[in-house]
Enzyme design. Sequence first.
Site, PDB file in Angstrom:
ATOM      1  N   LYS A   1       0.843  -1.205   0.000  1.00  0.00           N
ATOM      2  CA  LYS A   1       0.000   0.000   0.000  1.00  0.00           C
ATOM      3  C   LYS A   1       0.875   1.251   0.000  1.00  0.00           C
ATOM      4  O   LYS A   1       0.614   2.216  -0.716  1.00  0.00           O
ATOM      5  CB  LYS A   1      -0.922   0.003   1.230  1.00  0.00           C
ATOM      6  CG  LYS A   1      -2.015  -1.056   1.172  1.00  0.00           C
ATOM      7  CD  LYS A   1      -2.716  -1.248   2.506  1.00  0.00           C
ATOM      8  CE  LYS A   1      -3.699  -2.403   2.453  1.00  0.00           C
ATOM      9  NZ  LYS A   1      -4.313  -2.715   3.759  1.00  0.00           N
TER      10      LYS A   1
ATOM     11  N   GLN B   1      -3.966  -0.953  10.118  1.00  0.00           N
ATOM     12  CA  GLN B   1      -3.956  -2.296   9.537  1.00  0.00           C
ATOM     13  C   GLN B   1      -4.484  -3.316  10.546  1.00  0.00           C
ATOM     14  O   GLN B   1      -4.027  -3.382  11.686  1.00  0.00           O
ATOM     15  CB  GLN B   1      -2.519  -2.659   9.101  1.00  0.00           C
ATOM     16  CG  GLN B   1      -2.398  -4.016   8.426  1.00  0.00           C
ATOM     17  CD  GLN B   1      -3.100  -4.067   7.062  1.00  0.00           C
ATOM     18  OE1 GLN B   1      -3.079  -3.116   6.298  1.00  0.00           O
ATOM     19  NE2 GLN B   1      -3.737  -5.192   6.776  1.00  0.00           N
TER      20      GLN B   1
ATOM     21  N   ASP C   1     -10.195   3.535   4.928  1.00  0.00           N
ATOM     22  CA  ASP C   1     -10.535   2.106   4.901  1.00  0.00           C
ATOM     23  C   ASP C   1     -12.054   1.900   5.003  1.00  0.00           C
ATOM     24  O   ASP C   1     -12.550   0.795   4.796  1.00  0.00           O
ATOM     25  CB  ASP C   1      -9.858   1.384   6.074  1.00  0.00           C
ATOM     26  CG  ASP C   1      -8.827   0.366   5.607  1.00  0.00           C
ATOM     27  OD1 ASP C   1      -8.791   0.073   4.396  1.00  0.00           O
ATOM     28  OD2 ASP C   1      -8.070  -0.138   6.455  1.00  0.00           O
TER      29      ASP C   1
END
Length: 296
Positions: free
Chosen positions: A52, A96, A119
């Site tokens: 990412k 994450q 996200d």
Amino acid sequence: VARILDGRAAASALTARLGERVKALAATGLVPGLALLRVGEDPASASYVRSKERASRDLGIASSTLVLPSDIRKDTLLDEIHRLNADRSVHGILLQLPLPPHLPEDELLAEIDPAKDVDGFHPMNAGRLCLGLPGFVPATPLGIVRLLQHYEIPTAGRRVVILGRSRIVGRPLASLLSLKGPEGDATVTLCHSRTRGLPEIARTAEILVAALGRMQWVTAEMVAPGAVVIDVGIHSEPDPDRPGKRRVTGDVDFAAVEPIASAISPVPGGVGLMTVACLIENTVRAAEAAARAAGN
Ligand SMILES: NC(=O)c1ccc[n+]([C@@H]2O[C@H](COP(=O)([O-])OP(=O)(O)OC[C@H]3O[C@@H](n4cnc5c(N)ncnc54)[C@H](OP(=O)(O)O)[C@@H]3O)[C@@H](O)[C@H]2O)c1
């Protein structure tokens, strides 16, 4: 023979368009910023975060990863999130998952500023998706929609069966595809471990999405001839052709299903690449919103 839904081609077309938007922002003096938070040393998480960061940097996004120790206290992690919320050079924040078991994921995700929640896991964004209001959509379901769009596979009026109801894939994808409008208008069935007669239901799908986390679980018997098959699963197993090496496979038995399907996404090279591209899309959108708010 099924058409291969090549995530690399679709992701590079999407990122090329996003690159133009990053350049337009740069012309106004704004560099999109993405902060990636990783807790502990889980190798899969480390690899996802690296890809990412690399992909967003390649596009001119200022992305940086903060690696925090696995025994970090909740309050210390909250302080980091609050610091990033207040940092005007940061437009997107990604925590994450999974987190070590002592950290309350829901509580921490809810502390991320919804305007920076690229996200799409904040309850505000999850709720906005359910209501069909603008907000951030999680990158994997968005990536699946973008992959279908790239290959001009319509969803309107079609029977979609999603295997797996997780918060990060199945559930938001069901919301997205059942919304009114060109990105949705599908008739969606969401299956899970308590579903009875799953193979029969799967066989009714014109578009079948496998997001169960079970290696090569979807067999030819579960797929209607001509169906479009999207494989979300990511698994690592010893490679029978290269002793001592590993290979990545998905939730679908590709060799058995590919001759039946009209189109299929491979693993690797499918949804995973779209997920990264859509995280970047969300970050660019967050930066554009910040630019508008600043009057640029
Ligand atoms: N390509 C990408 O970018 C990407 C992104 C995210 C995840 N993934 C991969 O996608 C897969 C799914 O991830 P996830 O996080 O969504 O998984 P998850 O949170 O473990 O959820 C799995 C879902 O599948 C259902 N399920 C499991 N076994 C089943 C069975 N035998 N029959 C019917 N339903 C079953 C579960 O049902 P219950 O709810 O009843 O337990 C659950 O809803 C994993 O392989 C993951 O690595 C890939």
